[in-house]
Scaffold this motif. Structure first.
Motif, PDB file in Angstrom:
ATOM      1  N   ALA A  81     -48.263 -25.725  22.568  1.00  0.00           N
ATOM      2  CA  ALA A  81     -46.916 -25.643  22.000  1.00  0.00           C
ATOM      3  C   ALA A  81     -46.075 -26.868  22.362  1.00  0.00           C
ATOM      4  CB  ALA A  81     -46.215 -24.375  22.483  1.00  0.00           C
ATOM      5  N   LEU A  82     -46.389 -27.490  23.495  1.00  0.00           N
ATOM      6  CA  LEU A  82     -45.630 -28.662  23.946  1.00  0.00           C
ATOM      7  C   LEU A  82     -46.270 -29.976  23.522  1.00  0.00           C
ATOM      8  CD1 LEU A  82     -44.837 -27.412  27.555  1.00  0.00           C
ATOM      9  CD2 LEU A  82     -43.176 -27.715  25.716  1.00  0.00           C
ATOM     10  N   ALA A  83     -47.423 -29.901  22.861  1.00  0.00           N
ATOM     11  CA  ALA A  83     -48.226 -31.094  22.600  1.00  0.00           C
ATOM     12  C   ALA A  83     -47.475 -32.157  21.810  1.00  0.00           C
ATOM     13  CB  ALA A  83     -49.516 -30.710  21.872  1.00  0.00           C
ATOM     14  N   CYS A  84     -46.676 -31.751  20.831  1.00  0.00           N
ATOM     15  CA  CYS A  84     -45.991 -32.708  19.953  1.00  0.00           C
ATOM     16  C   CYS A  84     -44.578 -33.043  20.416  1.00  0.00           C
ATOM     17  CB  CYS A  84     -45.973 -32.172  18.527  1.00  0.00           C
ATOM     18  SG  CYS A  84     -47.590 -32.208  17.741  1.00  0.00           S
ATOM     19  N   LYS A  85     -44.267 -32.742  21.655  1.00  0.00           N
ATOM     20  CA  LYS A  85     -42.941 -33.021  22.216  1.00  0.00           C
ATOM     21  C   LYS A  85     -41.831 -32.427  21.344  1.00  0.00           C
ATOM     22  CE  LYS A  85     -44.470 -37.316  24.401  1.00  0.00           C
ATOM     23  NZ  LYS A  85     -44.245 -38.770  24.573  1.00  0.00           N
ATOM     24  N   PRO A  86     -41.828 -31.110  21.170  1.00  0.00           N
ATOM     25  CA  PRO A  86     -40.830 -30.479  20.295  1.00  0.00           C
ATOM     26  C   PRO A  86     -39.434 -30.512  20.901  1.00  0.00           C
ATOM     27  CG  PRO A  86     -42.032 -28.803  21.499  1.00  0.00           C
ATOM     28  CD  PRO A  86     -42.706 -30.113  21.817  1.00  0.00           C
ATOM     29  N   SER A  87     -38.442 -30.276  20.060  1.00  0.00           N
ATOM     30  CA  SER A  87     -37.063 -30.129  20.533  1.00  0.00           C
ATOM     31  C   SER A  87     -36.811 -28.714  21.038  1.00  0.00           C
ATOM     32  CB  SER A  87     -36.077 -30.430  19.402  1.00  0.00           C
ATOM     33  OG  SER A  87     -36.274 -31.709  18.878  1.00  0.00           O
ATOM     34  N   LEU A  88     -37.539 -27.756  20.445  1.00  0.00           N
ATOM     35  CA  LEU A  88     -37.304 -26.339  20.710  1.00  0.00           C
ATOM     36  C   LEU A  88     -38.631 -25.622  20.891  1.00  0.00           C
ATOM     37  CD1 LEU A  88     -35.396 -23.799  20.639  1.00  0.00           C
ATOM     38  CD2 LEU A  88     -35.787 -23.760  18.157  1.00  0.00           C
ATOM     39  N   PRO A 134     -23.934 -13.255  12.521  1.00  0.00           N
ATOM     40  CA  PRO A 134     -22.864 -14.190  12.136  1.00  0.00           C
ATOM     41  C   PRO A 134     -23.048 -15.580  12.740  1.00  0.00           C
ATOM     42  CG  PRO A 134     -21.958 -12.069  12.804  1.00  0.00           C
ATOM     43  CD  PRO A 134     -23.402 -12.053  13.186  1.00  0.00           C
ATOM     44  N   SER A 135     -23.475 -15.620  14.017  1.00  0.00           N
ATOM     45  CA  SER A 135     -23.594 -16.922  14.668  1.00  0.00           C
ATOM     46  C   SER A 135     -24.528 -16.838  15.874  1.00  0.00           C
ATOM     47  CB  SER A 135     -22.210 -17.415  15.131  1.00  0.00           C
ATOM     48  OG  SER A 135     -22.307 -18.678  15.761  1.00  0.00           O
ATOM     49  N   PHE A 136     -25.356 -17.855  16.020  1.00  0.00           N
ATOM     50  CA  PHE A 136     -26.238 -17.980  17.183  1.00  0.00           C
ATOM     51  C   PHE A 136     -26.493 -19.456  17.400  1.00  0.00           C
ATOM     52  CE2 PHE A 136     -30.582 -18.167  19.067  1.00  0.00           C
ATOM     53  CZ  PHE A 136     -30.320 -17.490  20.246  1.00  0.00           C
ATOM     54  N   ARG A 137     -26.244 -19.930  18.628  1.00  0.00           N
ATOM     55  CA  ARG A 137     -26.316 -21.368  18.915  1.00  0.00           C
ATOM     56  C   ARG A 137     -27.142 -21.622  20.173  1.00  0.00           C
ATOM     57  NH1 ARG A 137     -23.395 -25.827  17.333  1.00  0.00           N
ATOM     58  NH2 ARG A 137     -23.313 -27.566  18.805  1.00  0.00           N
ATOM     59  N   VAL A 138     -27.933 -22.673  20.129  1.00  0.00           N
ATOM     60  CA  VAL A 138     -28.719 -23.105  21.290  1.00  0.00           C
ATOM     61  C   VAL A 138     -28.413 -24.579  21.532  1.00  0.00           C
ATOM     62  CG1 VAL A 138     -31.020 -23.359  22.289  1.00  0.00           C
ATOM     63  CG2 VAL A 138     -30.569 -21.498  20.674  1.00  0.00           C
ATOM     64  N   GLU A 139     -28.033 -24.893  22.758  1.00  0.00           N
ATOM     65  CA  GLU A 139     -27.731 -26.282  23.109  1.00  0.00           C
ATOM     66  C   GLU A 139     -29.001 -27.020  23.519  1.00  0.00           C
ATOM     67  OE1 GLU A 139     -24.878 -27.439  22.540  1.00  0.00           O
ATOM     68  OE2 GLU A 139     -23.688 -25.613  22.324  1.00  0.00           O
ATOM     69  N   SER A 140     -28.908 -28.322  23.558  1.00  0.00           N
ATOM     70  CA  SER A 140     -30.043 -29.150  23.959  1.00  0.00           C
ATOM     71  C   SER A 140     -30.471 -28.823  25.382  1.00  0.00           C
ATOM     72  CB  SER A 140     -29.658 -30.629  23.851  1.00  0.00           C
ATOM     73  OG  SER A 140     -30.724 -31.453  24.255  1.00  0.00           O
ATOM     74  N   ARG A 150     -38.212 -27.577  31.102  1.00  0.00           N
ATOM     75  CA  ARG A 150     -37.252 -28.372  31.860  1.00  0.00           C
ATOM     76  C   ARG A 150     -37.754 -29.809  32.034  1.00  0.00           C
ATOM     77  NH1 ARG A 150     -36.298 -24.861  35.406  1.00  0.00           N
ATOM     78  NH2 ARG A 150     -37.916 -25.454  36.891  1.00  0.00           N
ATOM     79  N   ASP A 151     -39.028 -29.961  32.382  1.00  0.00           N
ATOM     80  CA  ASP A 151     -39.603 -31.292  32.583  1.00  0.00           C
ATOM     81  C   ASP A 151     -39.621 -32.104  31.292  1.00  0.00           C
ATOM     82  OD1 ASP A 151     -40.041 -30.580  35.212  1.00  0.00           O
ATOM     83  OD2 ASP A 151     -42.192 -30.218  34.967  1.00  0.00           O
ATOM     84  N   GLU A 152     -39.823 -31.421  30.155  1.00  0.00           N
ATOM     85  CA  GLU A 152     -39.933 -32.109  28.871  1.00  0.00           C
ATOM     86  C   GLU A 152     -38.585 -32.228  28.153  1.00  0.00           C
ATOM     87  OE1 GLU A 152     -42.900 -33.088  27.098  1.00  0.00           O
ATOM     88  OE2 GLU A 152     -44.134 -32.770  28.873  1.00  0.00           O
ATOM     89  N   GLY A 153     -37.532 -31.602  28.707  1.00  0.00           N
ATOM     90  CA  GLY A 153     -36.227 -31.629  28.060  1.00  0.00           C
ATOM     91  C   GLY A 153     -36.174 -30.817  26.783  1.00  0.00           C
ATOM     92  N   VAL A 154     -36.940 -29.706  26.747  1.00  0.00           N
ATOM     93  CA  VAL A 154     -37.079 -28.879  25.549  1.00  0.00           C
ATOM     94  C   VAL A 154     -36.196 -27.636  25.670  1.00  0.00           C
ATOM     95  CG1 VAL A 154     -38.701 -27.517  24.166  1.00  0.00           C
ATOM     96  CG2 VAL A 154     -39.438 -29.679  25.188  1.00  0.00           C
TER      97      VAL A 154
END
Length: 228
Positions: free
Chosen positions: A154-161, A25-31, A188-192
């Protein structure tokens, strides 16, 4: 940052009957939030990650990532979003065997903005402790080193998630904690934002937020109810 609403996915049994796998029904992930997703084997964890990443289409429901409704995008549109906004760490690493560690990370960049950034690739490999292995190909690296290259890619392109599917499944016990620490610190360092799938209660216990798939997935709840 990520919102799933009424996500449903079924597959067909050999006899042709539908087999519900996901009903969420619902699943949420914050920044910048970090979540451990726990569930039994075969319970739909990987399917859920694939749906979030756009690798698999849900039968119905809404997936909103950074304000974009993914369910309405074409396949090329999904490919673009996946390349630019989502990093994925697979169980089996999926490194290209003919390319060096540095080249694997650089190739990861081309899927996103399409531009090489050699300095960032080197910095990421240094962050995961592989600055001395830049020219080594996957077969010349240990299993743990291959997983570290996969994290850097996986972090190379500065993803959001970043989605991590049982990232320690093929790692020896001595290096498992190192990989978990590496993924969490890098995000944590990349804000992902991070969603990590694990069957390990020891790994999950390190996260402030733990989601158990049988609690958010009504398809599993229905199966459990009918077997009691």
């Amino acid at each position: 940052m990520l919102q799933l609403t009424n996500i449903k996915k079924s597959y067909r049994e050999p006899g042709g009957n539908p087999l519900p796998v996901l009903d969420i029904p619902s699943f949420r992930v914050e920044s910048a939030e970090q979540i451990a997703l726990v569930g039994r084997s075969g319970g739909g964890k990987t399917t859920l990650l694939h749906i979030i990443a756009g690798i698999t289409r849900a039968d119905s429901g809404s997936i909103v990532l950074d304000g974009l409704e993914l369910s309405q995008l074409s396949e090329p549109g999904l490919d673009k979003v996946r390349a630019q906004k989502i990093g994925y760490v697979f169980q089996t690493f999926n490194l290209l065997s003919g390319f060096s560690a540095l080249e694997n990370v650089l190739l990861g960049m081309t899927f996103g903005k399409g531009k090489y950034d050699s300095d960032r690739a080197r910095q990421l490999l240094a962050k995961v402790g592989l600055s001395h292995r830049l020219g080594h190909k996957p077969r010349q690296l240990s299993v743990g080193e291959q997983q570290r290259v996969a994290v850097a890619r996986a972090l190379a392109c500065k993803p959001s998630l970043l989605l991590a599917d049982e990232p320690t499944a093929n790692i020896d016990p001595r290096n498992q904690q190192h990989i978990i620490d590496l993924i969490r610190e890098s995000c944590r360092d990349e804000g992902v934002s991070l969603v990590i799938v694990t069957h390990s209660s020891e790994v999950a216990g390190q996260f402030t937020r733990i989601e158990r798939l049988e609690q958010i997935n009504r398809a599993i709840a229905d199966v459990v109810a009918t077997t009691k």
